[in-house]
Scaffold this motif. Structure first.
Motif, PDB file in Angstrom:
ATOM      1  N   ARG A 116       0.817  -1.215   0.000  1.00 32.87           N
ATOM      2  CA  ARG A 116       0.000   0.000   0.000  1.00 32.87           C
ATOM      3  C   ARG A 116       0.854   1.269   0.000  1.00 32.87           C
ATOM      4  NH1 ARG A 116      -2.665  -3.683   3.275  1.00 32.87           N
ATOM      5  NH2 ARG A 116      -1.508  -2.956   5.105  1.00 32.87           N
ATOM      6  N   GLY A 117       1.964   1.239   0.732  1.00 28.02           N
ATOM      7  CA  GLY A 117       2.849   2.397   0.744  1.00 28.02           C
ATOM      8  C   GLY A 117       3.431   2.675  -0.629  1.00 28.02           C
ATOM      9  N   ARG A 190       1.683  -0.629  13.069  1.00 31.03           N
ATOM     10  CA  ARG A 190       2.551   0.435  12.555  1.00 31.03           C
ATOM     11  C   ARG A 190       2.370   1.717  13.355  1.00 31.03           C
ATOM     12  NH1 ARG A 190       4.239  -0.265   6.618  1.00 31.03           N
ATOM     13  NH2 ARG A 190       4.430  -2.225   7.710  1.00 31.03           N
ATOM     14  N   ARG A 191       1.155   2.004  13.752  1.00 30.15           N
ATOM     15  CA  ARG A 191       0.906   3.200  14.567  1.00 30.15           C
ATOM     16  C   ARG A 191       1.625   3.077  15.914  1.00 30.15           C
ATOM     17  NH1 ARG A 191      -3.956   3.414  13.621  1.00 30.15           N
ATOM     18  NH2 ARG A 191      -4.748   2.149  15.346  1.00 30.15           N
ATOM     19  N   PRO A 231      10.646   1.278  13.261  1.00 31.76           N
ATOM     20  CA  PRO A 231       9.403   2.052  13.325  1.00 31.76           C
ATOM     21  C   PRO A 231       8.589   1.998  12.034  1.00 31.76           C
ATOM     22  CG  PRO A 231      11.254   3.523  13.015  1.00 31.76           C
ATOM     23  CD  PRO A 231      11.830   2.140  13.189  1.00 31.76           C
ATOM     24  N   HIS A 232       9.190   1.469  10.945  1.00 27.75           N
ATOM     25  CA  HIS A 232       8.535   1.486   9.629  1.00 27.75           C
ATOM     26  C   HIS A 232       8.125   2.905   9.247  1.00 27.75           C
ATOM     27  CE1 HIS A 232       8.414  -2.822   8.687  1.00 27.75           C
ATOM     28  NE2 HIS A 232       8.303  -3.000   9.985  1.00 27.75           N
ATOM     29  N   ASN A 233       8.993   3.823   9.569  1.00 29.93           N
ATOM     30  CA  ASN A 233       8.898   5.216   9.132  1.00 29.93           C
ATOM     31  C   ASN A 233      10.327   5.744   9.163  1.00 29.93           C
ATOM     32  OD1 ASN A 233       8.829   8.157   9.337  1.00 29.93           O
ATOM     33  ND2 ASN A 233       6.608   7.935   9.525  1.00 29.93           N
ATOM     34  N   CYS A 234      10.925   5.884   7.989  1.00 30.68           N
ATOM     35  CA  CYS A 234      12.343   6.225   7.922  1.00 30.68           C
ATOM     36  C   CYS A 234      12.653   7.566   8.571  1.00 30.68           C
ATOM     37  CB  CYS A 234      12.801   6.243   6.462  1.00 30.68           C
ATOM     38  SG  CYS A 234      12.862   4.604   5.698  1.00 30.68           S
ATOM     39  N   TYR A 235      11.726   8.515   8.477  1.00 30.30           N
ATOM     40  CA  TYR A 235      11.985   9.846   9.013  1.00 30.30           C
ATOM     41  C   TYR A 235      11.996   9.835  10.537  1.00 30.30           C
ATOM     42  CZ  TYR A 235      10.861  10.577   4.165  1.00 30.30           C
ATOM     43  OH  TYR A 235      10.853  10.486   2.801  1.00 30.30           O
ATOM     44  N   ASN A 292      12.691   1.796   3.685  1.00 26.87           N
ATOM     45  CA  ASN A 292      13.475   1.906   2.449  1.00 26.87           C
ATOM     46  C   ASN A 292      14.891   2.430   2.663  1.00 26.87           C
ATOM     47  OD1 ASN A 292      10.992   1.225   1.482  1.00 26.87           O
ATOM     48  ND2 ASN A 292      10.904   2.795  -0.091  1.00 26.87           N
ATOM     49  N   LEU A 293      15.018   3.506   3.433  1.00 29.58           N
ATOM     50  CA  LEU A 293      16.315   4.148   3.609  1.00 29.58           C
ATOM     51  C   LEU A 293      17.261   3.328   4.478  1.00 29.58           C
ATOM     52  CD1 LEU A 293      15.057   7.809   4.008  1.00 29.58           C
ATOM     53  CD2 LEU A 293      16.512   6.967   2.167  1.00 29.58           C
ATOM     54  N   PHE A 294      16.738   2.290   5.119  1.00 30.01           N
ATOM     55  CA  PHE A 294      17.559   1.430   5.960  1.00 30.01           C
ATOM     56  C   PHE A 294      17.673   0.010   5.390  1.00 30.01           C
ATOM     57  CE2 PHE A 294      16.124   4.879   8.599  1.00 30.01           C
ATOM     58  CZ  PHE A 294      17.247   5.209   9.329  1.00 30.01           C
TER      59      PHE A 294
END
Length: 318
Positions: A116-117, A190-191, A231-235, A292-294
């Motif tokens: 989905r992302g 994920r939240r 965290p499944h959020n790279c930022y 992605n970034l990791f």
């Protein structure tokens, strides 16, 4: 330094064409691998099976596969217009023949990853691509109106091609909708992961916990069993490991790149640079929901395409 152009360049036409050949062949190979995995149940590069009903090709998981494809799909889409009046070789003619099949194949495998992302990132990148196309000048091609019509067709094809490929996905998508409850549970996890990362940032706001320390510190902030890993959020992960300063430095590099790129594209054209920008945007959008970034395979692709795009700032795309 290129005396003919009077500008410093980091890449010359021969090097660029070789790179394009490698990139396009890689795209063809990975798309073919995904299609064969769908047909036979295993990819032919590493013998990986499908992940349930999701394609992953030779990648470790479907999300990584989707991230790789959406990063290079816009580049593939605009390559036709770059090569159209440049190369008359046998390989270029083969590319033109395969071009529609590659577009449809790419959309098909993106859909069958059920990421989905990645879908969201792809959609944002196509809106960006179409918007910039309609506001840009493309020099160096005879017949400006004809070129603008061709680019408008590209913008339309970014909608028509996904719809055409999507017809083959109606049944599997319907099956996935039936398991919507599982998807909602995943969204809840994920939240929770984001809340864990936010707690780390709150405790280490300036410099973070240190590069590559999230898996060491994260378990101390776990809110559920199996939490505190990513965290499944790279930022959020960048902020947790390097603090607000580290995140700000990364975002400054990205924003600076997009600003200089869009300025060149609008004034001078540059379809390859446009494709790179759209692909990186898709990558960065998916990075908000994934790692992605990791992920080493995807991170190498990201920085390579960022470097290639930077080398095109002073390249005359004719």
């Amino acid at each position: 330094y290129n005396p003919a152009q009077g500008k410093k360049t980091l890449i010359d036409p021969v090097q660029l064409h070789r790179l394009l050949g490698v990139i396009l062949f890689s795209i063809f190979l990975i798309i073919l691998d995904g299609v064969i995995q769908y047909i036979s149940g295993k990819d032919f590069l590493r013998g990986f099976p499908m992940r349930g009903d999701r394609l992953q090709a030779s990648f470790d998981n479907p999300n990584d596969f989707a991230g790789w494809i959406i990063t290079l799909f816009p580049f593939l889409a605009v390559s036709f217009f770059y090569f159209k009046n440049k190369l008359k070789s046998f390989l270029s003619r083969v590319f033109f023949v395969l071009y529609p099949l590659l577009l449809i194949g790419a959309i098909f495998v993106i859909g069958m990853t059920f990421s989905r992302g990645a879908w969201f990132g792809y959609g944002i990148s196509m809106v960006f691509l179409s918007a910039i196309i309609l506001r840009s000048k493309y020099s160096g091609v005879s017949g400006r109106r004809r070129k603008e019509k061709g680019l408008l067709i590209l913008a339309i094809s970014c909608i028509i091609v996904p719809l055409a490929a999507g017809l083959t996905l109606i049944e599997p998508i319907a099956e996935r909708i039936e398991t919507l409850e599982e998807g909602l549970e995943e969204a809840g996890h994920r939240r929770t992961n984001w809340q864990e990362a936010a707690a780390i940032v709150e405790d280490f706001p300036i410099l973070g916990t240190g590069p590559n320390t999230y898996t060491l510190v994260g378990p101390n902030y776990s809110l559920r069993e199996g939490g505190g890993i990513y965290p499944h959020n790279c930022y959020l992960q960048i902020a947790a490991e390097t603090g607000i300063l580290g995140l700000a430095a990364f975002l400054w590099v990205i924003l600076r790149f997009f600003r200089l790129s869009i300025r060149k594209i609008k004034k001078e054209g540059g379809v390859l640079l446009l494709g790179i920008n759209a692909g990186l945007l898709a990558y960065l959008v998916q990075s908000f929901f994934d790692t992605n970034l990791f992920s080493l395979k995807l991170a190498v692709l990201f920085w390579f395409m960022l470097g290639l795009g930077t080398s095109l700032f002073y390249y005359e795309d004719r």
